[in-house]
Design a protein around this motif. Structure first.
Motif, short mmCIF file in Angstrom:
data_model
loop_
_atom_site.label_atom_id
_atom_site.label_comp_id
_atom_site.label_asym_id
_atom_site.label_seq_id
_atom_site.Cartn_x
_atom_site.Cartn_y
_atom_site.Cartn_z
N UNK A 32 6.52 21.21 19.57
CA UNK A 32 6.09 21.69 18.26
C UNK A 32 5.49 23.08 18.44
N UNK A 33 6.02 24.05 17.69
CA UNK A 33 5.56 25.44 17.81
C UNK A 33 4.20 25.59 17.14
N UNK A 34 3.29 26.28 17.81
CA UNK A 34 1.95 26.53 17.31
C UNK A 34 1.94 27.89 16.61
N UNK A 35 1.61 27.88 15.33
CA UNK A 35 1.60 29.13 14.56
C UNK A 35 0.35 29.94 14.87
N UNK B 251 -5.23 17.70 13.02
CA UNK B 251 -4.06 17.38 13.83
C UNK B 251 -4.29 16.04 14.51
N UNK B 252 -3.21 15.42 14.91
CA UNK B 252 -3.31 14.15 15.61
C UNK B 252 -3.18 14.41 17.12
N UNK B 253 -3.48 13.39 17.89
CA UNK B 253 -3.33 13.49 19.34
C UNK B 253 -1.86 13.75 19.70
N UNK C 161 -8.30 17.71 19.83
CA UNK C 161 -8.16 17.30 18.42
C UNK C 161 -9.46 17.60 17.67
N UNK C 162 -10.61 17.31 18.28
CA UNK C 162 -11.90 17.59 17.65
C UNK C 162 -12.10 19.08 17.42
N UNK C 163 -11.66 19.89 18.37
CA UNK C 163 -11.81 21.35 18.24
C UNK C 163 -10.96 21.85 17.08
N UNK D 179 2.27 20.19 21.07
CA UNK D 179 1.95 21.61 21.25
C UNK D 179 1.96 21.98 22.73
N UNK D 180 1.59 21.04 23.58
CA UNK D 180 1.44 21.32 25.00
C UNK D 180 2.75 21.20 25.78
N UNK D 181 3.79 20.69 25.13
CA UNK D 181 5.08 20.56 25.80
C UNK D 181 5.74 21.93 25.95
N UNK D 182 6.63 22.02 26.92
CA UNK D 182 7.44 23.23 27.09
C UNK D 182 8.46 23.29 25.96
N UNK D 183 8.92 24.48 25.63
CA UNK D 183 9.83 24.63 24.50
C UNK D 183 11.20 23.97 24.72
#
Length: 156
Positions: free
Chosen positions: A50-53, A32-34, A22-24, A40-44
């Motif tokens: 949530x898809x990361x653009x 972004x929130x935790x 989150x800090x990065x 973002x880290x979950x499998x699709x």
């Protein structure tokens, strides 16, 4: 390779916790929130994925550069690079090289740990601009191998 998969593997390789991630993102100019990071880290196929653009991933990598190397003293606007499907992996590799302060021999060692022998000329071709005659597109295979080698390099 999807942006989410890239983030997941990079986060594992560098052993980054959720709050540090989150800090990065924040250092890269994206709030972004935790919970967002977890999504973002979950499998699709998982609920809440949530898809990361591309722009969000670039913000993360810019934040990683700042996190690892510190704030720039003299801030000049970075040249705008148009992100396409063909050059995305090259940009990711370039930003990782900057963030981790890797020299050519470090990059070659990480590729070797990932299972691919790459020459210095071949490596330099990955970092050239797209309009250069010796430019080489970085495929998903190179990114996967690099991240696999980075896991060996950073976690052993």
């Amino acid at each position: 390779m999807t942006n989410n998969d890239f983030l997941r593997r990079l986060r594992y390789a560098l052993n980054l916790k959720d709050n540090v991630t989150v800090q990065i993102f924040k250092k890269g100019g994206l709030t972004v929130t935790k919970e967002d990071v977890v999504n973002y880290l979950k499998k699709d196929i998982d609920e809440g994925f949530k898809k990361l653009s591309n722009t969000d991933l670039m913000s993360f990598l810019d934040g990683l550069i700042t996190f690892k190397r510190g704030e720039k003293k003299e801030v000049s606007p970075a040249p705008k690079i148009k992100i396409t499907k063909n050059n995305l992996n090259n940009i990711l590799l370039r930003k990782l090289r900057i963030a981790l302060a890797f020299k050519s021999y470090d990059m070659i060692e990480v590729f070797k740990l990932g299972g691919v022998d790459i020459s210095e000329a071949e490596l330099n071709a990955l970092f050239r601009s797209e309009d250069h005659r010796n430019y080489k597109e970085c495929g998903d295979k190179y990114i996967r191998v690099f991240l696999k080698g980075l896991i060996e390099y950073c976690r052993d």
